[in-house]
Motif scaffolding. Structure first.
Motif, PDB file in Angstrom:
ATOM      1  N   LEU A   1       0.871  -1.181   0.000  1.00  0.00           N
ATOM      2  CA  LEU A   1       0.000   0.000   0.000  1.00  0.00           C
ATOM      3  C   LEU A   1       0.904   1.227   0.000  1.00  0.00           C
ATOM      4  O   LEU A   1       1.663   1.443   0.947  1.00  0.00           O
ATOM      5  CB  LEU A   1      -0.884  -0.011   1.253  1.00  0.00           C
ATOM      6  CG  LEU A   1      -1.650   1.284   1.537  1.00  0.00           C
ATOM      7  CD1 LEU A   1      -2.698   1.545   0.466  1.00  0.00           C
ATOM      8  CD2 LEU A   1      -2.320   1.230   2.901  1.00  0.00           C
TER       9      LEU A   1
ATOM     10  N   PHE B   1      -6.306  -4.689   0.655  1.00  0.00           N
ATOM     11  CA  PHE B   1      -6.550  -3.409   1.334  1.00  0.00           C
ATOM     12  C   PHE B   1      -7.918  -2.868   0.927  1.00  0.00           C
ATOM     13  O   PHE B   1      -8.018  -1.862   0.230  1.00  0.00           O
ATOM     14  CB  PHE B   1      -5.434  -2.414   0.999  1.00  0.00           C
ATOM     15  CG  PHE B   1      -4.100  -2.859   1.473  1.00  0.00           C
ATOM     16  CD1 PHE B   1      -3.731  -2.705   2.802  1.00  0.00           C
ATOM     17  CD2 PHE B   1      -3.194  -3.470   0.620  1.00  0.00           C
ATOM     18  CE1 PHE B   1      -2.495  -3.132   3.251  1.00  0.00           C
ATOM     19  CE2 PHE B   1      -1.964  -3.895   1.053  1.00  0.00           C
ATOM     20  CZ  PHE B   1      -1.606  -3.724   2.384  1.00  0.00           C
TER      21      PHE B   1
ATOM     22  N   VAL C   1      -2.336   0.754  -4.463  1.00  0.00           N
ATOM     23  CA  VAL C   1      -1.881  -0.612  -4.192  1.00  0.00           C
ATOM     24  C   VAL C   1      -1.187  -1.199  -5.420  1.00  0.00           C
ATOM     25  O   VAL C   1      -1.695  -1.107  -6.530  1.00  0.00           O
ATOM     26  CB  VAL C   1      -3.065  -1.516  -3.778  1.00  0.00           C
ATOM     27  CG1 VAL C   1      -2.589  -2.937  -3.511  1.00  0.00           C
ATOM     28  CG2 VAL C   1      -3.752  -0.958  -2.541  1.00  0.00           C
TER      29      VAL C   1
ATOM     30  N   MET D   1      -7.620  -3.130  -5.170  1.00  0.00           N
ATOM     31  CA  MET D   1      -7.141  -2.835  -3.817  1.00  0.00           C
ATOM     32  C   MET D   1      -6.601  -4.083  -3.122  1.00  0.00           C
ATOM     33  O   MET D   1      -6.090  -4.000  -2.016  1.00  0.00           O
ATOM     34  CB  MET D   1      -8.275  -2.229  -2.967  1.00  0.00           C
ATOM     35  CG  MET D   1      -8.806  -0.918  -3.504  1.00  0.00           C
ATOM     36  SD  MET D   1      -7.528   0.331  -3.653  1.00  0.00           S
ATOM     37  CE  MET D   1      -7.330   0.800  -1.963  1.00  0.00           C
TER      38      MET D   1
ATOM     39  N   TRP E   1       0.922   4.958   0.370  1.00  0.00           N
ATOM     40  CA  TRP E   1       0.049   6.065   0.799  1.00  0.00           C
ATOM     41  C   TRP E   1       0.706   7.403   0.492  1.00  0.00           C
ATOM     42  O   TRP E   1       0.192   8.201  -0.257  1.00  0.00           O
ATOM     43  CB  TRP E   1      -0.226   5.929   2.305  1.00  0.00           C
ATOM     44  CG  TRP E   1      -1.220   6.928   2.825  1.00  0.00           C
ATOM     45  CD1 TRP E   1      -0.957   8.095   3.448  1.00  0.00           C
ATOM     46  CD2 TRP E   1      -2.650   6.823   2.753  1.00  0.00           C
ATOM     47  NE1 TRP E   1      -2.118   8.744   3.768  1.00  0.00           N
ATOM     48  CE2 TRP E   1      -3.181   7.982   3.361  1.00  0.00           C
ATOM     49  CE3 TRP E   1      -3.528   5.889   2.227  1.00  0.00           C
ATOM     50  CZ2 TRP E   1      -4.549   8.224   3.466  1.00  0.00           C
ATOM     51  CZ3 TRP E   1      -4.893   6.115   2.345  1.00  0.00           C
ATOM     52  CH2 TRP E   1      -5.400   7.279   2.948  1.00  0.00           C
TER      53      TRP E   1
END
Length: 2036
Positions: A1151, A1518, A1198, A1515, A1153
């Motif tokens: 992931l 996630f 992702v 995703m 961010w």
């Protein structure tokens, strides 16, 4: 020899269940694995092996027990099978099938089949045949369990111990094919039977190498997920009887300076002895002094002043510093004042307290000049000592209304009696020996030329330091063997609060005295404070002193070593001393009352007192000298061994000569004739040994070194090994060392076992409790063995009192420890393992403490490497480690063993990088014993040598030791080093990475791996082959005990020499040429080894090593190297197939961010960063951030990549995160990197369908939820949670939970575990409040308690809530403490009871430790009575009902796991790592942070997950995470207050103000700074707007305001708001306890509870909420109940669902699948740090942060938390009369007693506002009439019960300082004098909140009103408003006793400022509302007006009786006079009348 038992099967079992079997032989039990769900037959098919030291006796038994296994309860025995091994002993093997018997010895149906094999070899221990190595078919996991990890060699029944065998080699049972992380894998303990010959490298992991490493925290600080194998006890079954373990740590740990901060708060003083004092408190640490302000005219001053002392010194120096508190009276600029009393303790005592602090304790003052005087008063203070990285939990500084129980809160460590007595400490100094030269020889030669005598070049004296005092003996001029016979006497309180006494021999010099050597005496080791204990005593005993080398130089660079800092590198001298203590009777008259140090002569003592002198023999052999640092040069090198001054050829004596080697410790004091006489005398005694003229050989012959590689030399010893031998004479005190060795060995075994248990727990292996039981069994056996061995004290000569007492106490301790170990063993269950582990760790500390012998005997041995007659490097070997005994347990652990010794540089040179490089690696053999035991000295040498003796004439060669050993047996080997990988290496380059390569050393060979650039986790995958390695010795021994391999890791630099990163050791697995290369031992498995750099860890190495013998056929016969041929890598061989790990395909999802706070790289800003993720050569790149300033988040969230990783999780390589900046022209710059060393916590595990617990869900390994459903499982407990699940089952499956009325803590923490299918009902009982109110009303009617009316809701504010919460916090902490104490006590009682066979229930409950705890307990009992025992909070019935919040005494992040429930923060590092000893704080290296997460799983993944509704394939794992677009947020920061700020100004105060920074915006509250305050109350709210992610790091700083110059930073704290904002714990705005729409508890969040609940249900895809009738709400399958009505401001009740919704939110963690604890309304306490003092707190700040998204409805205005304004009051005190005032003056003419009385009064702290009455002159009875009014206006804070004063500190102060002081009224009575100072007569001090009610009449007023204040009913003027009565005046007399000096009738009237304004009054007797004049008798008239009148009255009063008698006499005389006068005439008349 070995016994093998193959347990095949057990048949005809009844029922179905889990079975387990235990096989026991010689007390050692081994367990099978558990067979689950087996029916009538249990096929175990497992083999067990016992390596045994003695033959199997035909009467010995073998026992097999079969159990029904239970995870919860204890296992139930099914049956037992026992057999005598007679047949086995005769035939060697046997197969048996027989029935089992039950507990009643009756046969049952079940039968067992076993096969037993017994192998014996021709007397040799530890060689077995290959055929025995069987695999375990039924043990796929390797979870083979065992209890004890060794056969207690020498403990088993009748087992003889072979020569040289050590208790230290401990068999660990291991399983072939799984030889990876010997302990980290799940199923760590491997079975033994397959592995005798397999001497795997794990034998040298960290535990094995150096236990000290573990003790000093080598593993303690590591993340449990990345423990390397090196931290594990993994010792192979082959007991190492020829080699002992090397020490891995190269650097001495002590002596390095560390930062310390000592903070002291002087709160107040009480009961100071003296009249009308002006006291000042002086705080003194070492040479630093600080003073409080002066308080006038008071014996109980209140200061509340805070002092901070900063130090940068080594720990030993710090802890020996004396902390002294003194009270001084009348100190000012001109005079130093008079000392009232002092209190002393050392800093070490404070540091050893829990939390390193004393909090709110009373120090007892005593007068050092008068020890008979008793207590001089008390000081209440807080003392805390903080080292770097220490966290001090300061108790919450709330409104401190604690009872002033001085006696129960004395400043004393636990266990010290409250009444300490004075004692004399006698330190007797007799004589010293072996002193070094302390002057140059030039002057001596000049003197000799003139005077003709040879003088010794040292003038010694002894200095003793204790408790801050110093005593010196006389100076003995020119003596190497001075005799003093003097004693130094200290007078100090006993027990002393100073732990160590420092004894130092110093050389007297005209310019500067220098230390020769230092010894510390630890008083705890020479005393015992138990019931059968003894006072400190020691000696007479010799103590050895060590320090710098003995040659004298003008500037000794190692002088610190002589001062006792660091490890001494040479013997300096030995000193004969004794210590004794005598408790003084201070009541006796002839006692000297001063505490001055005295020095007195003492009588001489005889030689025999210290023991009989024996001849000792030290033998050593150098088998190998390699890794000699090339910096030394290529001149010949020799090695010198010394013991004391024996063997020291360079500087042991003044004039070394061949004749003097026999007895050198004299240091040259004797002349040549004396020496030769001694030699003659000795040789005549020793003729029986034929070696009387044996001359010691203490050094090896010089030899030119040979080059090994570019860094190191080696010495070409080859087959000829040089030897040394030294004869020396010492007092025979071996018993001391023997006892110490036995205890050390028990402790070593215990430590190994405990580490084992910890590893099993950490790695989640099954059955840690069994291992712990085994450890305890071993401990109790060891303790019993000690008692047996230590009792036989052979030599009685020279036993001191301490020897006898220590032996008794050690035996008592060991006996009780053995019993306790047995008891605890029986209590060890699966769920109690951790608790019991802590208890057993206490045993370990105790053992180590007992094993340290305070009285020395034989000095340590030093090995020095010499080149060109200079000392280069040394090793120090404790003599006890190489001491020989015929009893195996008593022998030193390295005696008669080959030990790898690493030489290091002396003193400070040995610190830092120079200390990490090896100066030389020695393979040494050492043996020390009595000369008469000499025959055994070669018994432990590796076999295959011939002795080569020095050619001598005239003596028998047999008895001479060899000068060298020649090995005629030579074996040739090939070493294969499979260097696979390293991880978490030290960052050695400025980029934050390294270019590592490894250098492998074996014997005299070395090779290197290739250099891998820019990585901290290199995968070399390289095989290094060492051909033709020649090793000398017997083939069998080399196979079992090969030499160690040293691996050093370096960082390659383009310029200059490669930089050292770290070092580790390994042992190869050896294969002889006649052995088969195949399973189970070959090919070897990869293992992890911990890499050390100095004392700190620097990474792990994954490698395997094998040593293959080359036979007759040469290398062709060796196994082929079959590996993947890598044409790219040229000549580099990869690790072969059988050794490299088995790989599986994994997918790693990442992931991405965002990136935060990236610093500049090469002065350029980072603009276009990208993140590269790499693992095992594969990886993925994030999307490019186009403009870092505008948006630092990634556009694609992702990504994933697939990679082949080892199936064994513990071998997974690290995952590397690198951030690069993409610059113009395709250039890339590394910004920073982070290595995720363990991926375990990111491994996805699918949800367990079978699990019953409804809260279960898919989770990551350490408790994080994988966000398939957006939930989180991290469930932190509240700081004082005592969760008590109360489950009431109903037939319907509903669960009802009643919650108390006050939901402060209890509601929050009620956790109910339910079945997944059931509906739970959680109900709040609403009626409880009403019930409680009724109870209160009833009480009031009865009038039992004086109580205020119910608190008015309008009077309450936020601060009411805050203080109520703190009170609750304090109560709960106290209750917890009491409960803990009770539990501890109960456990102790159980242990004691079981030891004495009493039932625990029969025992009376003892008082708990210390008065404090028992007081707490009694306090809490009252509170508990009115409440259910299970409830978390106890409230006093009187406590008004206030809604509370939660006060966390730590950061919110610590409570909620850094809010990393789904978003993790990874720090990015660049730059070279620091080399600080305390694992350098890497904060300076952090260049930014990467936010993201990982999820890792094996492919293919089950389809269930991907088929779930709403699954987004983009995703991956996630799901349901928010989007990372920029978001605008309103941030509201509430700063409540700061505590214990570090002083920033010269006056020891600070002027703090708050600065808030968020992104580019900054709010400074400079204009509102708080003057001169270290505990400021800010009470401020700050609003800021921010845009996440650009502005997400909030910084809250406290600055010190300065009038001139820039303001200084005091400390700051940083909060990552983004993680809080996105956390599932909902850290945006805390959820209040109750929902209110008005008042002080108004709901703050713009979203109502029902809206929040609806949002959470929607996000979690939950069914609900459904509100139903009757106050019910259903969410998912849970039903909650609660109130449904709410009152508005007008008092009308309305229907609402908000209460119901709030109930659900407070129990959100109980919701299945997505539940997690939501953050309550709170205040968090955050530590403040300063960048220049990392790791040391600079104070704490209490605050909280609310965040509201801008796209939602705006929140209301911030709640008002501004500090409460003090309320204005006026106190009117009318002094009506006094009585019984002591009469002080004598009348001028008559000498009559009288006083001129007046009364003085003030409110505490406002002496400048003091007011006096007029004077009542010439009171002759002590009566005074005044009718005088004092008026005291003051400002008062009701909540804190303090008066607030604002005043300028001095005329130079810029502004006023605010002080808060207790409300105390002081009244004093004085005698007025015209010409001299007025006399103080007495005083009374009344605490206006709690003072005794005045007596109704003067007669009833007594001294008891002051003395028994605690027992009398007290009143508060703030409640009573008006009170009148008589109070006593008191003062102290000469004997320091309280005496009554008068009584005063006073009236106190308190009014608010408004009331006072309405009814004003005048001062004294003035208008308005004047008081009438007092009716004073006429005697008070002046002499001048009517002197006669006064005289008459005075005369009549004084001489009333005399006057009456005088008048009578005068009248009588007058009568007589008249009679005589009238008599003649009357007679004549009569006569003449008759006549006439």
């Amino acid at each position: 020899m070995a016994l093998l038992v193959h347990l095949k099967t057990i048949r005809d079992l009844r029922g179905k269940g889990d079975r387990i079997a235990k096989v026991t032989f010689r007390g050692l039990s081994l367990y099978t694995h558990v067979l689950e769900n087996c029916e009538d037959e249990a096929r175990f098919d497992e083999t067990f092996r016992w390596p045994i030291a003695s033959r199997v006796d035909e009467n010995e038994m073998l026992e097999v027990q079969v159990f029904n296994y239970s995870k919860v309860f204890t296992n139930r025995v099914i049956g037992t099978f026992k057999m005598v091994l007679q047949k086995v002993a005769e035939e060697g093997q046997l197969e048996v099938t027989d029935t089992l018997i039950d507990d009643n010895n009756t046969a049952i149906r079940a039968s067992v089949t076993i096969y037993i094999k017994y192998t014996t070899m021709d007397g040799t221990v530890g060689v077995w045949s290959d055929g025995e190595f069987l695999d375990i078919p039924g043990d796929p996991e390797g979870t083979f369990q065992f209890e004890t990890d060794s056969l207690l060699s020498g403990h088993s029944q009748g087992s003889g111990v072979s020569q040289g065998r050590s208790l230290h080699g401990i068999p660990t049972f291991r399983k072939a094919g799984k030889g990876v992380f010997s302990a980290m894998k799940l199923g760590k303990t491997k079975s033994s039977k397959d592995d005798h010959k397999k001497d795997e490298p794990a034998i040298l992991d960290m535990e094995d190498l150096n236990r000290k490493a573990m003790r000093l925290g080598g593993v303690g600080g590591l993340d449990p997920d990345c423990i390397s194998l090196a931290s594990v006890t993994a010792v192979t079954t082959n007991v190492s009887n020829k080699r002992s373990k090397p020490d891995i740590k190269m650097e001495p740990s002590s002596g390095r300076p560390v930062d310390y901060q000592i903070s002291i708060t002087v709160v107040e003083a009480r009961q100071l002895v003296g009249l009308n004092m002006d006291p000042v408190v002086c705080v003194e640490i070492g040479d630093d002094k600080k003073y409080t302000s002066m308080k006038e005219s008071t014996n109980c001053p209140y200061y509340n002043e805070y002092f901070v002392f900063d130090f940068h010194v080594p720990p030993d120096v710090m802890f020996d510093k004396i902390l002294k508190l003194s009270v001084i009276h009348s100190k000012n600029l001109l005079r130093s004042g008079t000392l009232v009393g002092t209190f002393k303790l050392d800093v070490g005592t404070v540091y050893s307290q829990p939390e390193h602090q004393f909090y709110h304790k009373w120090a007892t003052l005593s007068d050092p000049d008068d020890i008979t005087a008793g207590c001089k008063g008390y000081i209440k203070c807080d003392i805390a000592v903080v080292g770097k990285g220490d966290n001090i939990k300061t108790p919450h500084k709330a409104n401190e209304t604690d009872e002033d129980d001085i006696e129960g809160n004395l400043l004393l460590p636990e266990g010290v009696p409250l009444e300490r007595q004075w004692a004399r400490f006698y330190v007797k100094i007799y004589r010293a020996e072996g002193l070094p030269k302390m002057n140059t020889s030039i002057m001596a030669n000049v003197k000799k030329a003139f005077i003709g005598e040879n003088r010794d070049l040292v003038d010694p004296y002894v200095q003793v330091l204790f408790a801050g005092q110093r005593g010196k003996t006389s100076v003995q001029k020119s003596s190497y063997e001075p005799i003093w016979n003097e004693q130094v006497v200290f007078t100090e309180m006993f027990p002393p609060l100073c732990k160590r006494m420092k004894v130092q021999i110093r050389d007297s010099d005209k310019v500067n005295d220098v230390a020769i050597g230092t010894h510390f005496i630890d008083l705890r080791k020479i005393a015992n404070d138990g019931d059968k204990g003894f006072l400190p005593t020691m000696g007479p005993a010799w103590v050895n002193m060590y320090g710098s080398t003995r040659q004298y130089t003008l500037m000794d660079e190692h002088q610190d070593l002589n001062e006792g800092l660091g490890e001494g590198v040479s013997f300096r001298a030995r000193l004969l001393i004794s210590v004794a203590v005598e408790i003084l009777d201070t009541t006796s008259t002839e006692i000297v009352s001063s505490t001055e140090v005295q020095v007195e002569p003492v009588s001489n003592i005889s030689e025999s007192v210290t023991g009989k002198i024996e001849e000792f023999f030290l033998f050593g052999s150098f088998l190998e000298a390699t890794m000699i640092d090339r910096k030394i040069g290529d001149k010949p090198i020799s090695f010198e061994v010394t013991i004391g001054n024996y063997g020291n050829q360079i500087d042991g004596v003044s004039k070394p000569s061949a004749a003097k080697k026999k007895k050198k410790e004299g240091g040259g004091g004797e002349s040549d004739e004396e020496e030769s006489e001694l030699i003659q005398q000795n040789s005549s005694e020793d003729e029986a040994d034929d070696d009387g003229d044996l001359v010691s050989v203490s050094s090896s012959p010089p030899m030119k070194p040979v080059i090994t590689d570019r860094n190191y030399f080696h010495l070409p010893y080859f087959e000829k090994k040089p030897c040394i031998y030294i004869k020396s004479w010492w007092q025979d005190q071996r018993r001391r060392l023997y006892n110490s060795n036995i205890m050390d060995k028990i402790a070593d075994k215990l430590e190994e076992g405990l580490n084992d248990v910890q590893e099993i727990i950490k790695t989640e292996t099954a059955y840690p409790e069994r291992r712990l039981r085994g450890v305890l069994e071993e401990l109790s056996t060891g303790c019993n063995r000690f008692v047996t061995l230590a009792n036989k004290d052979q030599n009685q000569a020279g036993r001191t009192k301490l020897d006898k007492e220590r032996l008794k106490s050690c035996m008592r301790e060991m006996e009780s420890m053995g019993q306790q170990a047995k008891l605890i063993r029986s209590q060890v269950k699966r769920n109690t393992v951790r608790d019991k582990l802590k208890m057993v760790q206490n045993f370990l500390h105790r053992l180590r403490f007992l094993a340290d012998e305070p009285q020395h005997s034989i000095p340590d041995v030093f090995v020095w490497m010499m080149s060109s007659n200079k000392r280069i490097a040394y090793a120090r070997i404790p003599s006890k480690d190489i001491l020989y005994s015929i009893v195996d347990e008593e022998t030193g652990k390295d005696c008669g063993k080959v030990k790898a010794v690493f030489l290091r540089l002396p003193g400070k040179k040995g610190f830092g990088p120079a200390g990490w490089t090896v100066q030389a690696k020695m393979e040494m053999y050492l043996w020390l014993g009595l000369n008469k035991q000499r025959k055994d000295f070669l018994s432990g040498m590796p076999n295959g040598f011939e002795e080569n003796k020095a050619p001598r004439t005239g003596s028998c060669l047999q008895s001479l030791p060899p000068i060298s050993l020649v090995y005629n047996m030579k074996q040739v080997f090939q070493l294969r080093a499979h260097m696979y990988q390293a991880r978490s290496l030290f960052a050695a380059d400025s980029s934050g990475l390294s270019d590592p390569f490894a250098r492998v050393f074996f014997s005299t060979h070395s090779q290197v791996t290739e250099v891998l650039s820019e990585t901290l986790c290199p995968t070399w995958d390289q095989l290094l082959v060492f051909d033709d390695v020649e090793l000398f010795g017997e083939a069998g021994e080399l196979r079992d005990d090969p030499p160690i391999i040293v691996v050093e890791v370096y960082d390659q630099d383009t310029v200059g020499k490669a930089e050292f990163i770290g070092r580790t050791f390994a042992k190869p697995i050896t294969k002889m040429c006649d052995e088969h290369y195949g399973p189970p031992r070959f090919p070897p498995q990869l293992e992890y080894y911990q890499i050390y750099r100095g004392n700190s860890t620097a990474g792990d190495l994954l490698a395997a090593f094998e040593l293959l013998q080359i036979g007759q056929g040469g290398r062709a016969e060796l196994p082929a190297i079959n590996g993947p041929t890598d044409s790219d890598r040229g000549p580099i061989l990869p690790v072969p197939m059988g050794i490299r790990p088995v790989l599986s395909r994994y997918r790693i999802e990442v992931l991405f961010w965002g990136l935060r706070d990236l610093k500049r790289v090469n002065l350029a800003q980072v603009d276009r960063p990208r993140v590269d993720i790499e693992c095992a050569g594969r990886g993925v790149q994030s999307a490019l951030i186009v403009n870092f300033k505008k948006n630092p988040n990634f556009s694609t969230l992702v990504k994933w990549f697939e990679v082949d990783l080892p199936e064994n999780e513990l071998l997974h390589p690290p995952l590397n995160i690198r951030v690069v900046d993409c610059r113009a022209f395709g250039r890339y710059t590394l910004v920073g990197s982070h290595a995720v060393t363990s991926l375990r916590r990111f491994i996805y595990s699918p949800p367990d369908k079978t699990q019953n617990n409804w809260a279960s869900a898919a989770r990551l390994m350490n408790g994080y939820m994988v966000l398939t459903n957006g939930g989180s499982q991290s469930r932190p407990s509240s700081p004082y949670s005592r969760t008590l699940p109360r489950t009431l089952s109903h037939p319907t499956g509903d669960v009802i939970v009643n919650m108390g009325a006050n939901p402060s803590v209890r509601k929050m923490d009620t956790v109910v575990k339910l079945d997944a299918s059931s509906d739970a009902v959680i109900k709040v009982d609403v009626n409880e409040e009403e019930k409680e109110e009724k109870k209160k009303k009833k009480k009031k009617k009865k009038g039992e308690v004086e109580e205020d009316d119910e608190t008015d809701e309008r009077m309450l504010d936020w601060w009411s809530k805050y203080f109520a919460s703190i009170e609750t916090l304090m109560e709960i902490l106290r209750a917890q403490e009491a409960a803990l104490a009770e539990a501890e006590e109960r456990e102790e009682q159980e242990i004691a009871a079981e030891g004495a066979d009493i039932k625990p229930d029969d025992l009376p409950v003892k008082g708990s430790k210390g008065k404090e705890k028992s007081r707490d307990k009694s306090r809490n009992k009252d509170k508990k009575k009115s409440h259910h025992a299970g409830e978390g909070t106890e409230k006093r019935p009187s406590k008004p009902k206030v809604n509370e919040l939660l006060v966390y005494n730590k950061e919110l992040e610590a409570e909620y796991d850094n809010f990393e429930d789904w978003l993790h923060t990874f720090n990015l590092y660049r730059g070279k790592a620091g080399d600080d000893d305390e694992a350098a704080l890497d904060d300076d290296r952090i260049v930014g942070r990467f936010k993201g997460s990982m999820c890792m799983y094996k492919l293919p993944l089950s389809e269930e997950i991907t088929r779930e509704a709403g699954f987004d394939p983009n995703m991956g794992m996630f799901q349901s995470i928010p989007h990372n677009d920029p978001i605008n947020v309103l941030v509201r920061v509430f700063v409540v207050r700061a505590t214990d700020l570090h002083p920033a100004d010269v006056n020891g105060k600070a002027d703090p103000y708050v600065v808030i920074k968020l992104g580019k915006s900054e709010l400074k509250d400079k204009e509102n700074y708080i003057s001169k305050q270290l505990n400021p109350v800010f009470g401020k709210a700050f609003d800021m707007e921010a845009t996440f992610p650009m502005e997400s790091m909030l910084s809250v700083s406290v600055y010190d305001w300065d009038l001139v110059g820039t303001d200084d930073l005091i400390g700051e704290t940083k909060i990552d708001l983004e993680n809080r904002y996105y956390s599932k714990h909902r850290a945006t705005c805390g959820i209040a306890n109750n929902y209110s729409v008005h008042g002080y508890n108004m709901w703050r969040d713009p979203m109502k509870p029902s809206q929040i609940l609806a949002k959470l249900c929607k996000e979690g895809k939950l069914d609900g909420p459904h509100y139903g009738p009757g106050g019910r709400v259903k969410v998912a399958n849970r039903i909650f109940m609660g109130a449904t009505e709410i009152e508005d401001e007008t008092g009308l009740k309305k229907q609402t669902d908000e209460h119901l919704a709030l109930t659900v939110l407070k129990h959100w963690e109980e919701i299945p699948r997505v539940g997690c604890k939501l953050i309550p309304e709170h205040v968090e306490t955050r530590p403040l740090f300063h960048p220049e003092k990392p790791g040391i707190e600079q104070g704490r700040i209490e605050m909280w942060v609310d965040m509201f998204p801008m796209d939602m409805p705006a929140p209301g205005p911030a709640i008002d938390i501004s500090p409460r304004k003090p309320k204005n009051f006026e106190l009117r005190v009318i002094i009506w009369n006094t009585d019984d005032v002591v009469l002080e003056d004598d009348a001028f003419m008559t000498g009559e007693k009288m006083s001129d009385i007046y009364v003085k009064g003030w409110l505490k702290g406002q002496q400048e506002d003091k007011q006096d009455t007029d004077v009542h002159y010439h009171s002759l009875t002590g009566e005074g009439n005044f009718n005088w009014r004092f008026v005291f206006p003051f400002d008062y804070l009701m909540a804190e019960e303090k008066i607030v004063i604002s005043k300028k500190e001095s005329m130079f102060s810029w502004d006023e300082t605010e002080y808060k002081i207790p409300a105390r009224l002081t009244l004093q009575v004085w005698d007025a004098d015209h010409f001299s100072a007025d006399d103080f007569l007495g005083a009374i001090e009344l605490d206006l909140n709690r003072f005794p009610r005045g007596a109704k009449t003067a007669k009833q007023c007594s001294l008891g009103m002051v003395q028994n204040e605690a027992e009398l009913p007290c009143i508060s003027i703030f409640k009573q408003k008006r009170v009148k009565g008589w109070w006593p005046f008191v003062a102290r007399d000469e004997n320091d006793e309280m005496e009554l000096t008068g009584k005063v009738e006073a009236e106190l009237h308190l009014m608010s400022a408004e009331e006072a304004e309405k009814s004003p009054v005048g001062l004294g007797r003035n208008e308005p509302d004047p008081l009438e004049k007092p009716n004073r008798p006429n005697t008070s008239l002046s002499w001048l007006l009517s002197p006669m009148h006064v005289v008459c009255i005075l005369a009549w009063r004084q001489y009333k009786l005399h006057c009456v008698l005088l008048l009578g006499a005068v009248l009588g005389l007058l009568f007589l006079g008249l009679l005589f006068f009238s008599m003649p005439s009357a007679l004549s008349n009569k006569i003449f009348n008759i006549a006439g």
